[in-house]
Design a protein around this motif. Structure first.
Motif, short mmCIF file in Angstrom:
data_model
loop_
_atom_site.label_atom_id
_atom_site.label_comp_id
_atom_site.label_asym_id
_atom_site.label_seq_id
_atom_site.Cartn_x
_atom_site.Cartn_y
_atom_site.Cartn_z
N GLU A 83 31.95 64.88 16.40
CA GLU A 83 32.19 63.70 15.57
C GLU A 83 33.26 62.80 16.19
OE1 GLU A 83 32.23 66.89 14.27
OE2 GLU A 83 30.19 66.74 13.50
N SER A 84 34.32 63.39 16.72
CA SER A 84 35.37 62.57 17.33
C SER A 84 34.86 61.92 18.61
CB SER A 84 36.63 63.39 17.60
OG SER A 84 36.36 64.43 18.50
N LEU A 85 33.98 62.58 19.30
CA LEU A 85 33.38 62.00 20.50
C LEU A 85 32.45 60.85 20.13
CD1 LEU A 85 33.04 62.27 23.58
CD2 LEU A 85 31.20 63.88 23.13
N ALA A 86 31.67 61.01 19.08
CA ALA A 86 30.70 60.00 18.66
C ALA A 86 31.37 58.72 18.17
CB ALA A 86 29.80 60.57 17.57
N GLN A 87 32.64 58.79 17.75
CA GLN A 87 33.35 57.59 17.29
C GLN A 87 33.53 56.57 18.40
OE1 GLN A 87 37.05 58.89 15.64
NE2 GLN A 87 36.10 59.85 13.86
N HIS A 88 33.44 57.02 19.64
CA HIS A 88 33.69 56.12 20.77
C HIS A 88 32.42 55.55 21.38
CE1 HIS A 88 37.96 56.83 20.70
NE2 HIS A 88 37.66 58.06 20.39
N GLY A 89 31.27 55.97 20.89
CA GLY A 89 30.03 55.40 21.40
C GLY A 89 28.86 56.32 21.15
N PRO A 90 27.69 55.75 21.02
CA PRO A 90 26.50 56.56 20.73
C PRO A 90 26.01 57.37 21.92
CG PRO A 90 25.90 54.27 21.01
CD PRO A 90 27.39 54.34 21.08
N SER A 91 26.39 56.98 23.12
CA SER A 91 25.86 57.66 24.31
C SER A 91 26.66 58.90 24.70
CB SER A 91 25.83 56.69 25.49
OG SER A 91 27.15 56.28 25.79
N SER A 92 27.89 59.02 24.24
CA SER A 92 28.76 60.15 24.55
C SER A 92 28.89 60.36 26.06
CB SER A 92 28.28 61.43 23.87
OG SER A 92 28.35 61.28 22.48
N SER A 93 29.53 59.43 26.71
CA SER A 93 29.75 59.50 28.14
C SER A 93 31.05 60.25 28.43
CB SER A 93 29.83 58.09 28.72
OG SER A 93 30.98 57.43 28.21
N ILE A 94 31.34 60.41 29.70
CA ILE A 94 32.61 61.02 30.10
C ILE A 94 33.76 60.15 29.61
CG2 ILE A 94 34.05 61.58 32.09
CD1 ILE A 94 31.48 62.45 33.52
N ARG A 95 33.59 58.84 29.68
CA ARG A 95 34.61 57.92 29.17
C ARG A 95 34.87 58.17 27.69
NH1 ARG A 95 35.41 52.87 26.72
NH2 ARG A 95 37.13 51.71 27.63
N ASP A 96 33.82 58.37 26.92
CA ASP A 96 33.97 58.64 25.48
C ASP A 96 34.74 59.94 25.25
OD1 ASP A 96 32.49 56.34 24.89
OD2 ASP A 96 30.61 57.46 24.84
N LEU A 97 34.48 60.93 26.07
CA LEU A 97 35.20 62.20 25.97
C LEU A 97 36.68 62.00 26.23
CD1 LEU A 97 34.66 65.39 25.73
CD2 LEU A 97 34.86 65.35 28.21
N ILE A 98 37.01 61.25 27.27
CA ILE A 98 38.41 60.98 27.60
C ILE A 98 39.08 60.16 26.51
CG2 ILE A 98 39.94 59.81 29.25
CD1 ILE A 98 37.84 60.60 31.43
N LEU A 99 38.39 59.16 25.99
CA LEU A 99 38.95 58.34 24.90
C LEU A 99 39.19 59.16 23.64
CD1 LEU A 99 36.92 55.02 25.28
CD2 LEU A 99 39.31 55.45 25.94
N ALA A 100 38.27 60.07 23.32
CA ALA A 100 38.44 60.92 22.14
C ALA A 100 39.63 61.86 22.33
CB ALA A 100 37.17 61.71 21.87
N LEU A 101 39.79 62.39 23.53
CA LEU A 101 40.94 63.26 23.82
C LEU A 101 42.24 62.47 23.68
CD1 LEU A 101 42.20 65.88 24.90
CD2 LEU A 101 41.69 65.07 27.21
N ARG A 102 42.27 61.28 24.25
CA ARG A 102 43.46 60.42 24.15
C ARG A 102 43.80 60.11 22.70
NH1 ARG A 102 44.26 54.79 23.82
NH2 ARG A 102 46.21 54.10 24.80
N GLN A 103 42.78 59.75 21.92
CA GLN A 103 42.99 59.43 20.51
C GLN A 103 43.55 60.63 19.74
OE1 GLN A 103 42.71 56.38 19.34
NE2 GLN A 103 43.40 56.99 17.32
N ALA A 104 43.04 61.81 20.05
CA ALA A 104 43.52 63.03 19.38
C ALA A 104 44.99 63.32 19.70
CB ALA A 104 42.65 64.22 19.77
N ILE A 105 45.44 62.91 20.86
CA ILE A 105 46.85 63.08 21.22
C ILE A 105 47.71 62.01 20.55
CG2 ILE A 105 48.50 62.97 23.14
CD1 ILE A 105 46.96 65.61 22.96
N LEU A 106 47.24 60.78 20.57
CA LEU A 106 48.02 59.69 19.97
C LEU A 106 48.11 59.80 18.46
CD1 LEU A 106 46.77 56.62 22.06
CD2 LEU A 106 48.81 58.03 22.41
N GLU A 107 47.03 60.24 17.81
CA GLU A 107 46.98 60.37 16.36
C GLU A 107 46.36 61.71 15.97
OE1 GLU A 107 45.02 57.01 14.59
OE2 GLU A 107 46.05 55.60 15.91
#
Length: 121
Positions: A83-107
């Protein structure tokens, strides 16, 4: 993987480093400048399996001890939900994975928590 990492536009404070021995593994380095982990540089080891981006097709581990609701204290496994990965895009790319990880650290989110002690803070 190497080509996708090279062509991926990452937000400020995010960078990657490939593991030369494996084409499916890389490091994500976050220079944290906001949120509860400021200031810090955090490194995560990421392994992608053949069926990425299907659920459970990745493994993330913190390279250092990190008191965080999504980090299992003993193994340092970082629990990142589909679910946290899907928040960054429907395709779930490597970029989406990195953005979800970053978001989880920031918030950090208290649920689902693999470290219940960190979730209550």
């Amino acid at each position: 993987l190497y080509q996708e990492l090279q062509s991926t536009k990452l937000p400020p404070g995010c960078r990657t480093d490939v593991v030369s021995a494996s084409s499916s593994q890389f490091f994500v380095i976050l220079d944290v400048a906001e949120g509860p982990y400021t200031p810090a540089t955090l490194t995560f080891w990421v392994k992608l399996f053949e069926d990425f981006p299907k659920p459970g097709s990745w493994s993330i581990r913190s390279q250092s001890r990190l008191f965080h609701p999504s980090v299992e204290p003993t193994t340092r496994r970082f629990e990142l939900t589909q679910e946290s990965l899907a928040q960054h895009g429907p395709s779930s790319s490597i970029r989406d994975l990195i953005l979800a990880l970053r978001q989880a650290i920031l918030e950090p989110c208290a649920t689902p928590a693999v470290n219940s002690d960190a979730a209550v803070l």
